[in-house]
Motif scaffolding. Structure first.
Motif, short mmCIF file in Angstrom:
data_model
loop_
_atom_site.label_atom_id
_atom_site.label_comp_id
_atom_site.label_asym_id
_atom_site.label_seq_id
_atom_site.Cartn_x
_atom_site.Cartn_y
_atom_site.Cartn_z
N UNK A 1 54.75 63.47 65.13
CA UNK A 1 53.77 62.61 65.80
C UNK A 1 54.22 61.17 65.82
N UNK A 2 54.78 60.70 64.70
CA UNK A 2 55.31 59.32 64.64
C UNK A 2 56.45 59.17 65.64
N UNK A 3 57.30 60.18 65.72
CA UNK A 3 58.42 60.13 66.67
C UNK A 3 57.91 59.95 68.10
N UNK A 4 56.86 60.66 68.46
CA UNK A 4 56.31 60.54 69.82
C UNK A 4 55.74 59.13 70.04
N UNK B 1 59.66 52.70 74.93
CA UNK B 1 59.86 52.88 76.37
C UNK B 1 58.96 51.92 77.16
N UNK B 2 57.68 51.83 76.79
CA UNK B 2 56.72 50.98 77.51
C UNK B 2 57.16 49.52 77.46
N UNK B 3 57.59 49.07 76.29
CA UNK B 3 57.91 47.65 76.11
C UNK B 3 59.41 47.35 76.29
N UNK B 4 60.16 48.35 76.78
CA UNK B 4 61.59 48.19 77.11
C UNK B 4 62.38 47.65 75.92
N UNK B 5 62.16 48.29 74.77
CA UNK B 5 62.95 47.98 73.57
C UNK B 5 64.16 48.91 73.58
N UNK B 6 65.35 48.34 73.66
CA UNK B 6 66.57 49.15 73.73
C UNK B 6 67.11 49.40 72.32
N UNK C 1 69.54 52.28 69.76
CA UNK C 1 70.40 53.46 69.69
C UNK C 1 69.60 54.63 69.12
N UNK C 2 70.12 55.84 69.30
CA UNK C 2 69.44 57.03 68.76
C UNK C 2 69.37 56.96 67.23
N UNK C 3 70.45 56.45 66.61
CA UNK C 3 70.46 56.33 65.14
C UNK C 3 69.37 55.36 64.70
N UNK C 4 69.26 54.22 65.39
CA UNK C 4 68.26 53.20 65.03
C UNK C 4 66.84 53.75 65.19
N UNK C 5 66.63 54.54 66.22
CA UNK C 5 65.30 55.13 66.46
C UNK C 5 64.92 56.07 65.31
N UNK C 6 65.86 56.90 64.91
CA UNK C 6 65.61 57.82 63.78
C UNK C 6 65.33 57.02 62.50
N UNK C 7 66.11 55.98 62.25
CA UNK C 7 65.91 55.15 61.05
C UNK C 7 64.53 54.52 61.05
N UNK C 8 64.08 54.04 62.22
CA UNK C 8 62.77 53.40 62.31
C UNK C 8 61.66 54.39 61.95
N UNK C 9 61.78 55.61 62.42
CA UNK C 9 60.78 56.65 62.11
C UNK C 9 60.70 56.89 60.60
N UNK C 10 61.87 56.96 59.94
CA UNK C 10 61.90 57.19 58.49
C UNK C 10 61.29 56.00 57.75
N UNK D 1 56.81 42.20 69.23
CA UNK D 1 55.50 42.07 68.58
C UNK D 1 54.49 43.05 69.19
N UNK D 2 54.43 43.10 70.51
CA UNK D 2 53.46 43.97 71.17
C UNK D 2 53.76 45.44 70.91
N UNK D 3 55.03 45.80 70.89
CA UNK D 3 55.40 47.18 70.60
C UNK D 3 54.98 47.55 69.18
N UNK D 4 55.19 46.64 68.22
CA UNK D 4 54.81 46.88 66.82
C UNK D 4 53.30 47.06 66.69
N UNK D 5 52.54 46.20 67.37
CA UNK D 5 51.07 46.30 67.31
C UNK D 5 50.57 47.62 67.88
#
Length: 500
Positions: free
Chosen positions: A61-64, A71-76, A78-87, A117-121
């Motif tokens: 659910x967090x991954x989604x 995607x909405x806020x156009x934050x680019x 890497x796949x590794x960084x995305x996985x790290x953020x979820x953890x 900031x908006x993506x984090x909120x």
């Protein structure tokens, strides 16, 4: 355990009757937590082990939520960084449920933009609803820190990073003779890399770099450039920069170095007086024989050459030239072996690298069984200094370089060298170890090449490191070198490698 915790500024506290406890800031506890968790998992997908570890958290659910928000806020990212953020988000949820929060004073001066900031909120609102947990204000800052440190910037609007990059490239040119300051693509890429990296450095965030072993073994010169860039960052920011960051800088610099190697071709003009057929034949043979060294900028007749001035490094001609406005070499249209040798002679400074020019029996030693790393370094430096290759400042710079990152490359090979030293002429001192010598906390060296490369001799520097890379990535050659005990046998192995 104490040593591992100390890497994250944490301590092991003990109290009689109560037991042991990890002492330190919440931020450092989480960094330690994530380091060991993420080191275990190299997968870009959420693993079964992670689902089991975070069984009270809906990781999918967090991954989604994260994927939708970036995607909405156009934050680019890497796949590794995305996985790290979820953890990291999962760790934060677990710690908040245990009433362990990041303090406000741990997260001062985070650098971020409005889209981050908006993506984090948005993420926090949705995660709070999903996990039935309340994120205090400081936890928004914690999420913002990780998001900004992983966001790949696509533009830049201030001069701080520009100044840092210029200082890096100036230091590399001064130390190694590589002029990269005119490469606008490199400058832009490094600036965009530094924007998120500065947050990582400022908060001493641990990042993984899976490319480090490959860089050290196969591209040691680029890694040295990365360490030089790391030195500049540490001096300018007043903060420690880890080896992983140096490796990512090295990747950008490696790409630029490859372009430099491509651009050093000599520009030649072909002058042929006997018609289209022979001129095309000669052009084809020259291009095939000297693809790496020469760029053919034109094919002229004798009269065209005399009447139409053109800039080039030298001329390859089938006839004698009356007006010698350029150096030239006369050849047959069929490009015989003698013609090729004449062109090679014209290339001059591009003469083939001779292994015998850097290794000598007087710089070869087999260690005693009780020699440790320091003894080996002192003995090899003494050989170089006694024979006039280096001066007194060489050995202290060797030790200084080892403190930055030990020079163990892999497969039992270490290549100690100075950060900066005056070298009279290029040489490599060699020690074959009778017993493996501990080089860092876990690796032992059995063959040691101590490098003394004449200052700013770019071609010598590149070729020396290419030779080392060829050796270290060849397990068979390394096995042979570890067993050798005499200089003639040593040279026989290296000569065989260079002929392949």
């Amino acid at each position: 355990m104490k040593r591992k915790l100390a890497e994250f500024d944490l301590k092991l506290g003990k109290k009689a009757g109560y037991g042991v406890k990890i002492l330190g800031t919440e931020l450092h506890v989480r960094f330690c937590f994530s380091h060991y968790l993420l080191t275990e998992s190299r997968s870009l997908l959420i693993s079964e082990a992670e689902l089991s570890f975070f069984k009270e958290v809906d990781l999918e659910g967090i991954q989604r939520i994260v994927a939708r928000s970036v995607s909405i806020y156009e934050i680019h990212m890497t796949d590794i960084a995305l996985k790290n953020l979820i953890i990291h988000i999962a760790i934060a949820i677990c710690r908040i449920r245990d009433d362990c929060y990041v303090a406000a004073d741990e997260l001062l001066n985070i650098e971020f933009n409005m889209q981050e900031l908006r993506a984090s909120q948005t993420m926090i609102r949705e995660i709070e609803a999903q996990e039935c947990v309340v994120f205090p204000e400081t936890e928004l800052s914690y999420l913002l820190l990780h998001l900004s440190a992983k966001h790949i910037a696509t533009d830049y609007d201030d001069y701080r990073e520009f100044i840092l990059v210029n200082k890096m490239l100036e230091r590399i040119q001064k130390r190694y003779g590589y002029a990269l300051s005119d490469d606008q693509v490199l400058i832009s890429n490094l600036i965009l890399h530094l924007k998120p990296a500065i947050n990582r450095i400022k908060f001493q965030m641990n990042i993984q770099n899976p490319y480090l072993p490959n860089l050290k073994q196969n591209h040691p010169l680029a890694f040295e450039f990365g360490l030089t860039a790391k030195d500049v960052l540490e001096e300018e920011l007043g903060m420690k920069v880890n080896e992983a960051e140096a490796g990512y800088l090295a990747i950008h610099l490696l790409y630029a170095m490859d372009k430099v190697q491509e651009s050093v071709k000599k520009r030649v003009l072909i002058v042929c007086a006997s018609g289209l057929g022979t001129s095309q034949l000669l052009q084809s043979k020259v291009r095939k024989a000297f693809a790496e060294e020469l760029e053919i900028i034109g094919v002229y007749s004798f009269h065209e050459y005399e009447s139409r001035p053109v800039a080039c490094d030298f001329v390859i001609a089938t006839v004698p030239l009356r007006h010698q406005s350029h150096p030239y070499v006369q050849v047959s249209p069929f490009l015989m072996k003698s013609d090729m040798r004449a062109i090679e002679a014209m290339l001059g400074s591009g003469s083939p690298f001779q292994i015998e020019s850097v290794f000598s029996e007087s710089l070869f030693v087999v260690s005693e069984k009780d020699w440790d790393k320091e003894r080996i370094l002192r003995e090899l430096a003494r050989l170089l200094m006694n024979q006039g290759y280096v001066d007194e400042g060489y050995l202290p710079s060797i030790f200084e370089r080892e403190l930055v990152v030990p020079t163990f490359l892999g497969n039992g090979l270490a290549t100690p060298h100075p950060i900066q030293a005056d070298v009279a002429r290029t040489a490599i001192a060699v020690c074959v170890c009778e017993a493996p010598a501990l080089w860092n906390e876990e690796d032992c060296a059995q063959v040691v090449f101590m490098l003394a490369v004449k200052n700013k001799e770019q071609s010598q520097l590149t070729t020396t490191y290419e030779l080392i890379s060829d050796i270290v990535e060849n397990p068979k050659v390394m096995r042979q070198l570890k067993a050798i005990r005499d200089f003639d046998g040593f040279m026989h192995i290296l000569t065989g490698l260079s002929l392949k």
